[in-house]
Design a protein around this motif. Sequence first.
Motif, PDB file in Angstrom:
ATOM      1  N   ARG A   1     -18.266 -35.628 -33.929  1.00  0.00           N
ATOM      2  CA  ARG A   1     -18.276 -34.213 -34.333  1.00  0.00           C
ATOM      3  C   ARG A   1     -18.550 -33.294 -33.144  1.00  0.00           C
ATOM      4  N   VAL A   2     -19.531 -33.625 -32.325  1.00  0.00           N
ATOM      5  CA  VAL A   2     -19.845 -32.798 -31.163  1.00  0.00           C
ATOM      6  C   VAL A   2     -18.661 -32.778 -30.196  1.00  0.00           C
ATOM      7  N   ALA A   3     -17.996 -33.913 -30.047  1.00  0.00           N
ATOM      8  CA  ALA A   3     -16.802 -33.963 -29.179  1.00  0.00           C
ATOM      9  C   ALA A   3     -15.716 -33.038 -29.725  1.00  0.00           C
ATOM     10  N   ARG A   4     -15.515 -33.014 -31.046  1.00  0.00           N
ATOM     11  CA  ARG A   4     -14.515 -32.104 -31.645  1.00  0.00           C
ATOM     12  C   ARG A   4     -14.888 -30.649 -31.382  1.00  0.00           C
ATOM     13  N   GLN A   5     -16.171 -30.326 -31.548  1.00  0.00           N
ATOM     14  CA  GLN A   5     -16.620 -28.951 -31.335  1.00  0.00           C
ATOM     15  C   GLN A   5     -16.442 -28.534 -29.872  1.00  0.00           C
ATOM     16  N   LEU A   6     -16.813 -29.428 -28.975  1.00  0.00           N
ATOM     17  CA  LEU A   6     -16.690 -29.129 -27.542  1.00  0.00           C
ATOM     18  C   LEU A   6     -15.219 -29.043 -27.134  1.00  0.00           C
ATOM     19  N   ASP A   7     -14.385 -29.937 -27.667  1.00  0.00           N
ATOM     20  CA  ASP A   7     -12.924 -29.867 -27.439  1.00  0.00           C
ATOM     21  C   ASP A   7     -12.393 -28.483 -27.796  1.00  0.00           C
ATOM     22  N   ALA A   8     -12.769 -28.011 -28.989  1.00  0.00           N
ATOM     23  CA  ALA A   8     -12.269 -26.718 -29.470  1.00  0.00           C
ATOM     24  C   ALA A   8     -12.721 -25.592 -28.539  1.00  0.00           C
ATOM     25  N   LEU A   9     -13.961 -25.633 -28.108  1.00  0.00           N
ATOM     26  CA  LEU A   9     -14.496 -24.621 -27.200  1.00  0.00           C
ATOM     27  C   LEU A   9     -13.755 -24.654 -25.859  1.00  0.00           C
ATOM     28  N   LEU A  10     -13.601 -25.848 -25.298  1.00  0.00           N
ATOM     29  CA  LEU A  10     -12.957 -25.995 -23.992  1.00  0.00           C
ATOM     30  C   LEU A  10     -11.496 -25.577 -24.026  1.00  0.00           C
ATOM     31  N   PHE A  11     -10.754 -26.068 -25.026  1.00  0.00           N
ATOM     32  CA  PHE A  11      -9.325 -25.756 -25.066  1.00  0.00           C
ATOM     33  C   PHE A  11      -9.072 -24.305 -25.443  1.00  0.00           C
ATOM     34  N   GLY A  12      -9.953 -23.731 -26.258  1.00  0.00           N
ATOM     35  CA  GLY A  12      -9.830 -22.310 -26.578  1.00  0.00           C
ATOM     36  C   GLY A  12      -9.974 -21.450 -25.330  1.00  0.00           C
ATOM     37  N   TYR A  13     -11.019 -21.703 -24.551  1.00  0.00           N
ATOM     38  CA  TYR A  13     -11.216 -20.947 -23.317  1.00  0.00           C
ATOM     39  C   TYR A  13     -10.115 -21.241 -22.301  1.00  0.00           C
ATOM     40  N   SER A  14      -9.684 -22.490 -22.245  1.00  0.00           N
ATOM     41  CA  SER A  14      -8.622 -22.862 -21.307  1.00  0.00           C
ATOM     42  C   SER A  14      -7.349 -22.072 -21.573  1.00  0.00           C
ATOM     43  N   GLU A  15      -6.963 -21.972 -22.856  1.00  0.00           N
ATOM     44  CA  GLU A  15      -5.767 -21.204 -23.239  1.00  0.00           C
ATOM     45  C   GLU A  15      -5.945 -19.726 -22.890  1.00  0.00           C
TER      46      GLU A  15
ATOM     47  N   LEU B   1      -7.927 -18.348 -20.622  1.00  0.00           N
ATOM     48  CA  LEU B   1      -7.932 -18.161 -19.173  1.00  0.00           C
ATOM     49  C   LEU B   1      -6.543 -18.334 -18.568  1.00  0.00           C
ATOM     50  N   PHE B   2      -5.732 -19.205 -19.181  1.00  0.00           N
ATOM     51  CA  PHE B   2      -4.362 -19.395 -18.692  1.00  0.00           C
ATOM     52  C   PHE B   2      -3.528 -18.153 -18.973  1.00  0.00           C
ATOM     53  N   THR B   3      -3.738 -17.561 -20.162  1.00  0.00           N
ATOM     54  CA  THR B   3      -2.959 -16.385 -20.563  1.00  0.00           C
ATOM     55  C   THR B   3      -3.461 -15.115 -19.893  1.00  0.00           C
ATOM     56  N   LEU B   4      -4.782 -14.925 -19.875  1.00  0.00           N
ATOM     57  CA  LEU B   4      -5.387 -13.706 -19.308  1.00  0.00           C
ATOM     58  C   LEU B   4      -6.507 -14.089 -18.340  1.00  0.00           C
ATOM     59  N   PRO B   5      -6.149 -14.605 -17.170  1.00  0.00           N
ATOM     60  CA  PRO B   5      -7.197 -15.062 -16.239  1.00  0.00           C
ATOM     61  C   PRO B   5      -8.052 -13.905 -15.715  1.00  0.00           C
ATOM     62  N   SER B   6      -9.353 -14.138 -15.644  1.00  0.00           N
ATOM     63  CA  SER B   6     -10.257 -13.157 -15.037  1.00  0.00           C
ATOM     64  C   SER B   6     -11.567 -13.847 -14.674  1.00  0.00           C
ATOM     65  N   GLU B   7     -12.196 -13.354 -13.615  1.00  0.00           N
ATOM     66  CA  GLU B   7     -13.468 -13.935 -13.176  1.00  0.00           C
ATOM     67  C   GLU B   7     -14.549 -13.728 -14.235  1.00  0.00           C
ATOM     68  N   GLY B   8     -14.516 -12.568 -14.879  1.00  0.00           N
ATOM     69  CA  GLY B   8     -15.504 -12.266 -15.918  1.00  0.00           C
ATOM     70  C   GLY B   8     -15.414 -13.237 -17.082  1.00  0.00           C
ATOM     71  N   LEU B   9     -14.187 -13.501 -17.545  1.00  0.00           N
ATOM     72  CA  LEU B   9     -14.000 -14.425 -18.667  1.00  0.00           C
ATOM     73  C   LEU B   9     -14.396 -15.842 -18.263  1.00  0.00           C
ATOM     74  N   LEU B  10     -14.068 -16.234 -17.040  1.00  0.00           N
ATOM     75  CA  LEU B  10     -14.443 -17.570 -16.567  1.00  0.00           C
ATOM     76  C   LEU B  10     -15.959 -17.729 -16.593  1.00  0.00           C
ATOM     77  N   LYS B  11     -16.671 -16.708 -16.118  1.00  0.00           N
ATOM     78  CA  LYS B  11     -18.145 -16.749 -16.107  1.00  0.00           C
ATOM     79  C   LYS B  11     -18.684 -16.851 -17.537  1.00  0.00           C
ATOM     80  N   GLU B  12     -18.129 -16.032 -18.443  1.00  0.00           N
ATOM     81  CA  GLU B  12     -18.546 -16.086 -19.852  1.00  0.00           C
ATOM     82  C   GLU B  12     -18.285 -17.461 -20.447  1.00  0.00           C
ATOM     83  N   ALA B  13     -17.108 -18.013 -20.151  1.00  0.00           N
ATOM     84  CA  ALA B  13     -16.742 -19.334 -20.676  1.00  0.00           C
ATOM     85  C   ALA B  13     -17.742 -20.382 -20.206  1.00  0.00           C
ATOM     86  N   GLN B  14     -18.041 -20.370 -18.912  1.00  0.00           N
ATOM     87  CA  GLN B  14     -18.982 -21.354 -18.366  1.00  0.00           C
ATOM     88  C   GLN B  14     -20.369 -21.195 -18.988  1.00  0.00           C
TER      89      GLN B  14
END
Length: 199
Positions: free
Chosen positions: A150-164, A166-179
């Motif tokens: 379950r935790v892996a599914r939740q983390l997958d969703a978080l990671l791939f959501g931010y990845s998409e 950042l790929f579409t609208l890259p910005s340093e601010g969003l990267l910092k928030e994501a991290q």
Amino acid sequence: MKAKSELMKEKILKAVIDLFMEKGIEKVTTRDLTDRLGVARSHIYHYFKDWQSLSIEAISGFMHDELDEFQSIIAPMPARQKLQEFIDGIVSEAPDPTRKLYSSLWLLSTHNKAYSELMESFLDRWHQVLTDIIVSGMNERVFCSVDAQRVARQLDALLFGYSEHLFTLPSEGLLKEAQEDIDDFIQRTLLARSEKEIS
């Protein structure tokens, strides 16, 4: 003769992957490939039944190699470092050169069963790698006891959501928030209770 034939097949597979990474799968044509290799169309189809068979074999081989390489890199690492490597491979400052390939495969998966099955099998394998990392952290007693799937599914969703995003609208601010959000999730889900247990 067989070795020469295998060498040519490998050359075709590598060239098509290079093109997919440059342009995206759906934008590459047989003509692009023949131009890249300097061979006739008939030469390509001597080795492969059709374009989809060639594409799927190339993508499948590439993804297997990428996953195997990642697993061999993280094998000797402690769990916390393994998890960070996993995260950095998905959400990072450096643009991922394979991004066009994965994005176009994702799109093709929505209307093509063969690509959908391929994508699903690799998402399952990557999910299992993440689950195994979480389990290894529990065994090392650096992560608290959780439902690893379950935790892996939740983390997958978080990671791939931010990845998409950042790929579409890259910005340093969003990267910092994501991290920061990813770190917060890990702290709350995997570390908070384990740190209490240790103290």
